[in-house]
Design a protein around this motif. Structure first.
Motif, PDB file in Angstrom:
ATOM      1  N   UNK A  91       0.832  -1.204   0.000  1.00 56.48           N
ATOM      2  CA  UNK A  91       0.000   0.000   0.000  1.00 56.48           C
ATOM      3  C   UNK A  91       0.868   1.256   0.000  1.00 56.48           C
ATOM      4  N   UNK A  92       1.993   1.210   0.708  1.00 54.64           N
ATOM      5  CA  UNK A  92       2.903   2.354   0.726  1.00 54.64           C
ATOM      6  C   UNK A  92       3.497   2.592  -0.664  1.00 54.64           C
ATOM      7  N   UNK A  93       3.802   1.515  -1.394  1.00 55.52           N
ATOM      8  CA  UNK A  93       4.343   1.662  -2.744  1.00 55.52           C
ATOM      9  C   UNK A  93       3.313   2.307  -3.675  1.00 55.52           C
ATOM     10  N   UNK A  94       2.056   1.880  -3.559  1.00 53.26           N
ATOM     11  CA  UNK A  94       0.983   2.489  -4.357  1.00 53.26           C
ATOM     12  C   UNK A  94       0.841   3.963  -4.002  1.00 53.26           C
ATOM     13  N   UNK A  95       0.864   4.258  -2.699  1.00 58.08           N
ATOM     14  CA  UNK A  95       0.756   5.638  -2.232  1.00 58.08           C
ATOM     15  C   UNK A  95       1.923   6.478  -2.753  1.00 58.08           C
ATOM     16  N   UNK A  96       3.120   5.886  -2.788  1.00 54.14           N
ATOM     17  CA  UNK A  96       4.307   6.609  -3.258  1.00 54.14           C
ATOM     18  C   UNK A  96       4.189   6.967  -4.737  1.00 54.14           C
ATOM     19  N   UNK A  97       3.654   6.056  -5.534  1.00 58.63           N
ATOM     20  CA  UNK A  97       3.493   6.321  -6.971  1.00 58.63           C
ATOM     21  C   UNK A  97       2.496   7.462  -7.188  1.00 58.63           C
ATOM     22  N   UNK A  98       1.374   7.417  -6.466  1.00 58.36           N
ATOM     23  CA  UNK A  98       0.372   8.496  -6.573  1.00 58.36           C
ATOM     24  C   UNK A  98       0.980   9.821  -6.126  1.00 58.36           C
ATOM     25  N   UNK A  99       1.751   9.776  -5.040  1.00 59.83           N
ATOM     26  CA  UNK A  99       2.392  10.980  -4.509  1.00 59.83           C
ATOM     27  C   UNK A  99       3.372  11.566  -5.519  1.00 59.83           C
ATOM     28  N   UNK A 100       4.116  10.692  -6.208  1.00 60.46           N
ATOM     29  CA  UNK A 100       5.087  11.156  -7.204  1.00 60.46           C
ATOM     30  C   UNK A 100       4.384  11.858  -8.366  1.00 60.46           C
ATOM     31  N   UNK A 101       3.273  11.286  -8.826  1.00 58.41           N
ATOM     32  CA  UNK A 101       2.513  11.899  -9.926  1.00 58.41           C
ATOM     33  C   UNK A 101       1.927  13.235  -9.484  1.00 58.41           C
ATOM     34  N   UNK A 102       1.368  13.249  -8.289  1.00 58.98           N
ATOM     35  CA  UNK A 102       0.763  14.474  -7.756  1.00 58.98           C
ATOM     36  C   UNK A 102       1.804  15.584  -7.612  1.00 58.98           C
ATOM     37  N   UNK A 103       2.974  15.237  -7.071  1.00 57.32           N
ATOM     38  CA  UNK A 103       4.024  16.237  -6.862  1.00 57.32           C
ATOM     39  C   UNK A 103       4.584  16.745  -8.192  1.00 57.32           C
ATOM     40  N   UNK A 104       4.745  15.847  -9.151  1.00 57.23           N
ATOM     41  CA  UNK A 104       5.269  16.254 -10.462  1.00 57.23           C
ATOM     42  C   UNK A 104       4.333  17.241 -11.141  1.00 57.23           C
ATOM     43  N   UNK A 105       3.035  16.976 -11.082  1.00 56.58           N
ATOM     44  CA  UNK A 105       2.075  17.883 -11.712  1.00 56.58           C
ATOM     45  C   UNK A 105       1.998  19.226 -10.989  1.00 56.58           C
ATOM     46  N   UNK A 106       2.183  19.205  -9.668  1.00 59.67           N
ATOM     47  CA  UNK A 106       2.196  20.454  -8.922  1.00 59.67           C
ATOM     48  C   UNK A 106       3.397  21.312  -9.309  1.00 59.67           C
ATOM     49  N   UNK A 107       4.554  20.673  -9.484  1.00 58.95           N
ATOM     50  CA  UNK A 107       5.756  21.409  -9.880  1.00 58.95           C
ATOM     51  C   UNK A 107       5.636  21.970 -11.288  1.00 58.95           C
ATOM     52  N   UNK A 108       4.930  21.241 -12.147  1.00 56.62           N
ATOM     53  CA  UNK A 108       4.736  21.704 -13.526  1.00 56.62           C
ATOM     54  C   UNK A 108       3.552  22.661 -13.641  1.00 56.62           C
ATOM     55  N   UNK A 109       2.862  22.864 -12.503  1.00 55.97           N
ATOM     56  CA  UNK A 109       1.669  23.726 -12.471  1.00 55.97           C
ATOM     57  C   UNK A 109       0.633  23.313 -13.507  1.00 55.97           C
ATOM     58  N   UNK A 110       0.532  21.984 -13.654  1.00 58.39           N
ATOM     59  CA  UNK A 110      -0.446  21.429 -14.593  1.00 58.39           C
ATOM     60  C   UNK A 110      -1.149  20.286 -13.868  1.00 58.39           C
ATOM     61  N   UNK A 111      -2.118  20.649 -13.040  1.00 60.44           N
ATOM     62  CA  UNK A 111      -2.789  19.655 -12.223  1.00 60.44           C
ATOM     63  C   UNK A 111      -3.994  19.105 -12.961  1.00 60.44           C
ATOM     64  N   UNK A 112      -3.966  17.794 -13.181  1.00 65.01           N
ATOM     65  CA  UNK A 112      -5.089  17.130 -13.834  1.00 65.01           C
ATOM     66  C   UNK A 112      -6.348  17.278 -12.995  1.00 65.01           C
ATOM     67  N   UNK A 113      -7.484  17.387 -13.678  1.00 65.02           N
ATOM     68  CA  UNK A 113      -8.747  17.591 -12.971  1.00 65.02           C
ATOM     69  C   UNK A 113      -9.031  16.524 -11.938  1.00 65.02           C
ATOM     70  N   UNK A 114      -8.645  15.265 -12.219  1.00 67.47           N
ATOM     71  CA  UNK A 114      -8.891  14.181 -11.284  1.00 67.47           C
ATOM     72  C   UNK A 114      -7.988  14.299 -10.059  1.00 67.47           C
ATOM     73  N   UNK A 115      -6.727  14.718 -10.274  1.00 66.69           N
ATOM     74  CA  UNK A 115      -5.808  14.846  -9.153  1.00 66.69           C
ATOM     75  C   UNK A 115      -6.191  15.972  -8.212  1.00 66.69           C
ATOM     76  N   UNK A 116      -6.977  16.923  -8.701  1.00 66.95           N
ATOM     77  CA  UNK A 116      -7.447  18.004  -7.839  1.00 66.95           C
ATOM     78  C   UNK A 116      -8.337  17.472  -6.719  1.00 66.95           C
TER      79      UNK A 116
END
Length: 265
Positions: A140-165
């Motif tokens: 579960x931590x590995x799954x959480x880490x992957x989601x966290x990585x995607x979320x953080x990458x989109x935040x840094x690119x200032x391009x947040x997908x509607x679902x991730x919001x």
């Protein structure tokens, strides 16, 4: 047993569909009339547990085949996901976990172990349960880490997908990650201690790879938790260490069992 397996499989899939629909729905209130996922998952857990019980009963004790063990691990994951989902409904891990659990039930039926090993020492039950619980938390931590990585990458690119919001804030997701890691680390530590108490000959018992890789994984997670406390590790650093530790742990248990049961049998 086959009926319980099939019913659990269908219930997990139905729960996944409802969770995905709720997540992508623009107006979540429009689907609140759906059967609560919690009820479906409790029923799925009961049927899943029934399948595990009869598998063990037919084996005359603990049946430690690869996919039977995987099924037990995913049962624990489904239970943990249910509890987490009650606390964080906007980031319900069941969206990913429940299809994985359904897949484990299918694999258990379609790919039975040629010569499933059994538990030689009854006292090892605690070691097995602690280890499987640790694997559940780390998966579960590995799954959480992957989601966290995607979320953080989109935040840094200032391009947040509607679902991730719709996900909770990054800090909340990160806190949940380390809660999973801490729980898994405690259980892994106890699992290693109880397991080493019953080791007589690592080579004769085919435990060398499993033991060495498990200790390496323990060191990886210990370093990550220490780095978090001492240096405030977070973000991509936490993600990389989490995934590295999980891969080593996956090789330690699932990898070694696959080699012993399917390649060397």
């Amino acid at each position: 047993m086959a009926i319980a397996n099939a019913l659990a499989f269908l219930l997990y899939l139905c729960s996944s569909v409802i969770l995905i629909r709720r997540f992508v729905q623009k107006d979540p209130t429009s689907v609140n009339a759906s059967i609560p996922v919690g009820i479906l998952i409790i029923m799925a857990l009961l049927f899943h547990a029934t399948d595990i019980f009869f598998t063990m009963k037919n084996a005359g004790g603990w049946e430690l085949g690869l996919f039977t063990t995987f099924s037990l691990t995913t049962w624990l994951m489904a239970l943990i996901a249910l509890l987490i989902g009650m606390r964080l409904p906007n980031a319900h891990p069941g969206i990913i976990v429940y299809p994985l659990v359904a897949m484990s039930l299918m694999l258990k039926v379609e790919l039975p172990s040629p010569e499933p090993p059994s538990l030689a020492e009854p006292a090892l039950e605690w070691h097995v349960l602690l280890s499987l619980a640790a694997y559940s938390f780390f998966m579960l931590a590995a799954i959480q880490a992957i989601i966290l990585a995607i979320q953080e990458k989109q935040l840094h690119q200032r391009h947040i997908n509607g679902l991730l919001r719709k996900l909770p804030p990054l800090q909340t997701m990160e806190r949940a990650l380390f809660q999973l890691l801490t729980s898994g680390f405690i259980l892994l530590t106890l699992g290693l201690i109880t397991g080493l108490m019953f080791v007589d000959d690592l080579f004769a018992q085919h435990l060398v790879h499993k033991t060495v890789l498990s200790i390496i994984a323990w060191c990886v997670f210990a370093s990550l938790l220490w780095g978090r406390i001492r240096h405030g590790w977070r973000g991509q650093t936490a993600v990389k260490w989490t995934l590295a530790g999980f891969v080593v742990l996956l090789l330690a248990y699932m990898g070694s069992k696959f080699v012993l049961e399917y390649l060397m049998s």
